[in-house]
Scaffold this motif. Structure first.
Motif, PDB file in Angstrom:
ATOM      1  N   VAL A   1       0.849  -1.195   0.000  1.00 36.88           N
ATOM      2  CA  VAL A   1       0.000   0.000   0.000  1.00 36.88           C
ATOM      3  C   VAL A   1       0.886   1.247   0.000  1.00 36.88           C
ATOM      4  O   VAL A   1       1.513   1.587   1.004  1.00 36.88           O
ATOM      5  CB  VAL A   1      -0.956  -0.007   1.210  1.00 36.88           C
TER       6      VAL A   1
ATOM      7  N   ASN B   1      -5.187   4.570  -2.652  1.00 29.99           N
ATOM      8  CA  ASN B   1      -6.509   4.902  -2.127  1.00 29.99           C
ATOM      9  C   ASN B   1      -7.268   5.942  -2.934  1.00 29.99           C
ATOM     10  O   ASN B   1      -8.472   6.039  -2.811  1.00 29.99           O
ATOM     11  CB  ASN B   1      -6.390   5.434  -0.699  1.00 29.99           C
TER      12      ASN B   1
ATOM     13  N   MET C   1     -13.626  -7.646   0.357  1.00 30.91           N
ATOM     14  CA  MET C   1     -12.609  -6.875   1.081  1.00 30.91           C
ATOM     15  C   MET C   1     -13.275  -6.225   2.288  1.00 30.91           C
ATOM     16  O   MET C   1     -14.456  -5.875   2.227  1.00 30.91           O
ATOM     17  CB  MET C   1     -12.069  -5.806   0.115  1.00 30.91           C
TER      18      MET C   1
ATOM     19  N   ARG D   1      -3.063  -6.224   2.876  1.00 34.12           N
ATOM     20  CA  ARG D   1      -2.773  -4.871   2.381  1.00 34.12           C
ATOM     21  C   ARG D   1      -1.823  -4.190   3.373  1.00 34.12           C
ATOM     22  O   ARG D   1      -2.230  -3.781   4.452  1.00 34.12           O
ATOM     23  CB  ARG D   1      -4.077  -4.079   2.248  1.00 34.12           C
TER      24      ARG D   1
ATOM     25  N   THR E   1       2.297   0.631   6.298  1.00 31.61           N
ATOM     26  CA  THR E   1       3.268   1.093   7.287  1.00 31.61           C
ATOM     27  C   THR E   1       4.455   0.142   7.481  1.00 31.61           C
ATOM     28  O   THR E   1       5.603   0.596   7.560  1.00 31.61           O
ATOM     29  CB  THR E   1       2.557   1.289   8.638  1.00 31.61           C
TER      30      THR E   1
END
Ligand SMILES: *Cc1c(COP(=O)(O)O)cnc(C)c1O
Length: 230
Positions: A43, A66, A167, A218, A221
């Motif tokens: 991500v 996103n 999801m 996903r 970080t």
């Protein structure tokens, strides 16, 4: 948007990836699942295109973004890569045409209207997942479980799109175990409707997600570092 956070150096990214891979391997071993049964979706939201190029150089091939606008900015640098881009943020139907051009997979279908708009749009997107809203939090998008069967029927009537799974994004909690009931619920819904893909689990709860059957995790970080600006 505020200034971008500091992207990891190539060495930091390689070390982060090694740690994430080790966690995935251990979780798969505990669940008696093959490593290949879990896709690591990197991500890259908020981070610059260079972070995607660096992750691609380390072998990652699936990236999650996103926002349509943010992907639009990065596209000239990253779209030529041999990679798949997944939209994992909410999609407004007035952006569906551009999203269909930019993304290979859209994980956040939540209404028949959006599904029809996407099916009509020329572009590359063919694979879609439904985002399911499993908590009562107001800010969350997604299809309510009660509306899921109707949305699946609507999607299966659209030959331009291939529905592969579900999801979800549980309410945020420090405690990775807090997400587990949501993961179980998503798996049950997918089984009921015969859908193979389960996109669930993020940096702090990937172990629980893999144990409960995630096929796509996903991870932001844990790979790229904090998204807060440096
Ligand atoms: C940002 C985001 C992620 C990644 O979260 P991390 O905790 O940074 O791994 C996963 N899924 C969605 C839908 C996101 O918006």
């Amino acid at each position: 948007m505020a200034s971008a956070p500091r992207p990891p150096t190539p060495a930091e990214l390689a070390a982060n990836l090694a740690r994430v891979e080790e966690r995935i391997h251990r979780a798969c071993a505990r669940a008696s699942r093959p490593r290949e049964s879990v896709l690591l979706l990197a991500v890259s939201k908020v981070f610059p295109a260079e972070a995607i190029l660096a992750a691609h150089a380390l072998g990652l091939r699936d990236f999650g973004e996103n926002y349509v606008q943010e992907m639009d900015r990065k596209a000239p640098q990253v779209r030529p890569l041999d990679a798949r881009f997944h939209l994992i943020g909410h999609l407004q139907s007035n952006k569906s045409r551009r999203a269909a051009e930019l993304f290979d997979v859209i994980q956040t279908i939540d209404s028949p209207k959006l599904a029809r708009r996407l099916a009509e749009a020329p572009g590359r997107v063919r694979e879609v997942l439904i985002e399911v809203k499993l908590s009562e939090e107001e800010s969350k998008y997604g299809c309510a479980p009660a509306d899921l069967a109707a949305l699946i029927d609507a999607l299966r009537a659209l030959p331009a799109l291939r529905l592969t799974g579900l999801m979800t994004m549980p309410p945020w909690s420090d405690d990775p175990e807090a997400a587990r009931p949501y993961f179980v619920r998503l798996r049950e819904l997918a089984q009921t409707h015969n859908l193979p893909q389960l996109s669930m689990g993020m940096s702090h709860d990937l172990e629980a997600a893999i144990q409960e059957g995630a096929t796509i995790i996903r991870i932001g970080t844990a790979l790229f570092g904090s998204r807060r600006r440096a």
